[in-house]
Write an enzyme that holds these catalytic residues in place. Structure first.
Site, PDB file in Angstrom:
ATOM      1  N   CYS A   1       7.685  -8.673   9.950  1.00  0.00           N
ATOM      2  CA  CYS A   1       6.581  -8.691  10.912  1.00  0.00           C
ATOM      3  C   CYS A   1       5.332  -8.101  10.257  1.00  0.00           C
ATOM      4  CB  CYS A   1       6.943  -7.905  12.170  1.00  0.00           C
ATOM      5  SG  CYS A   1       5.541  -7.694  13.296  1.00  0.00           S
TER       6      CYS A   1
ATOM      7  N   CYS B   1       4.049  -4.860  11.963  1.00  0.00           N
ATOM      8  CA  CYS B   1       4.916  -3.721  11.657  1.00  0.00           C
ATOM      9  C   CYS B   1       4.605  -3.212  10.246  1.00  0.00           C
ATOM     10  CB  CYS B   1       6.387  -4.097  11.768  1.00  0.00           C
ATOM     11  SG  CYS B   1       7.022  -4.162  13.465  1.00  0.00           S
TER      12      CYS B   1
ATOM     13  N   HIS C   1      -0.616  -7.344  20.472  1.00  0.00           N
ATOM     14  CA  HIS C   1      -1.883  -6.750  20.039  1.00  0.00           C
ATOM     15  C   HIS C   1      -2.980  -7.130  21.013  1.00  0.00           C
ATOM     16  CE1 HIS C   1      -1.427 -10.680  18.070  1.00  0.00           C
ATOM     17  NE2 HIS C   1      -2.736 -10.814  18.200  1.00  0.00           N
TER      18      HIS C   1
HETATM   19  P1  5GP Z   1      -3.687 -13.697  17.482  1.00  0.00           P
HETATM   20  O1  5GP Z   1      -4.188 -15.032  16.990  1.00  0.00           O
HETATM   21  O2  5GP Z   1      -2.205 -13.559  17.243  1.00  0.00           O
HETATM   22  O3  5GP Z   1      -4.103 -13.349  18.868  1.00  0.00           O
HETATM   23  O4  5GP Z   1      -4.426 -12.621  16.577  1.00  0.00           O
HETATM   24  C1  5GP Z   1      -3.996 -12.291  15.314  1.00  0.00           C
HETATM   25  C2  5GP Z   1      -5.188 -11.731  14.576  1.00  0.00           C
HETATM   26  O5  5GP Z   1      -4.722 -11.088  13.411  1.00  0.00           O
HETATM   27  C3  5GP Z   1      -6.206 -12.787  14.126  1.00  0.00           C
HETATM   28  O6  5GP Z   1      -7.468 -12.511  14.722  1.00  0.00           O
HETATM   29  C4  5GP Z   1      -6.221 -12.631  12.613  1.00  0.00           C
HETATM   30  O7  5GP Z   1      -7.525 -12.780  12.054  1.00  0.00           O
HETATM   31  C5  5GP Z   1      -5.672 -11.245  12.394  1.00  0.00           C
HETATM   32  N1  5GP Z   1      -4.950 -11.058  11.148  1.00  0.00           N
HETATM   33  C6  5GP Z   1      -4.029 -11.896  10.606  1.00  0.00           C
HETATM   34  N2  5GP Z   1      -3.544 -11.388   9.467  1.00  0.00           N
HETATM   35  C7  5GP Z   1      -4.185 -10.187   9.281  1.00  0.00           C
HETATM   36  C8  5GP Z   1      -4.107  -9.186   8.257  1.00  0.00           C
HETATM   37  O8  5GP Z   1      -3.349  -9.284   7.290  1.00  0.00           O
HETATM   38  N3  5GP Z   1      -4.916  -8.102   8.398  1.00  0.00           N
HETATM   39  C9  5GP Z   1      -5.769  -7.959   9.457  1.00  0.00           C
HETATM   40  N4  5GP Z   1      -6.527  -6.864   9.490  1.00  0.00           N
HETATM   41  N5  5GP Z   1      -5.863  -8.888  10.442  1.00  0.00           N
HETATM   42  C10 5GP Z   1      -5.077  -9.989  10.346  1.00  0.00           C
HETATM   43 ZN    ZN Z   2       6.175  -5.989  14.572  1.00  0.00          ZN
END
Ligand code: 5GP
Ligand code: ZN
Length: 113
Positions: A3, A6, A99
């Site tokens: 993950c 995590c 998140h």
């Molecule tokens: P979701 O699309 O799941 O709501 O949001 C996931 C978020 O995680 C996205 O906005 C993406 O830019 C961010 N994200 C993905 N991988 C990483 C990473 O390795 N580091 C950081 N800081 N953000 C990430």
């Molecule tokens: Zn996790």
């Protein structure tokens, strides 16, 4: 378990932290959608909002208690901010660790697209 968040929470993958304590972590999104774009996560693995229960909802409440402090530390002013949770593929949840996006520094349209 494999993950990404995590791994960020336990420091195996670096992040730009803006707030951390024993229960939660807030860090800058790698692909910001606004001048301020921070992700706030529980350190414990909860897959998505569908898995919030009476047993684990304390950390969710705790995140929302901390949001004003985190927002103020980021310089977010009274123009406002948006908190977003994407739950599941149709909503665009790309990382399956609960998140909350904290977005600020520009205007946000509503209804959401
Ligand atoms: P979701 O699309 O799941 O709501 O949001 C996931 C978020 O995680 C996205 O906005 C993406 O830019 C961010 N994200 C993905 N991988 C990483 C990473 O390795 N580091 C950081 N800081 N953000 C990430
Ligand atoms: Zn996790």
């Amino acid at each position: 378990m494999d993950c990404l968040f995590c791994a960020i929470a336990n420091g195996d993958i670096p992040s730009q932290k803006v707030y951390e304590d024993d229960k939660i972590l807030a860090f800058k999104d790698i692909d910001p959608q606004a001048p301020v774009h921070v992700l706030i996560i529980p350190k414990q693995h909860i897959k998505w909002a569908f898995d919030i229960t009476q047993k684990n909802s304390g950390v969710v409440a705790y995140i929302f208690e901390k949001i004003p402090e985190i927002a103020k530390d980021l310089g977010v002013d009274e123009k406002g901010f948006r908190i977003v949770n994407n739950c599941g593929d149709a909503a665009g949840q790309s990382v399956k660790h609960l998140h909350f996006h904290l977005l600020a520094g520009r205007e946000f349209s509503w209804p959401a697209g």
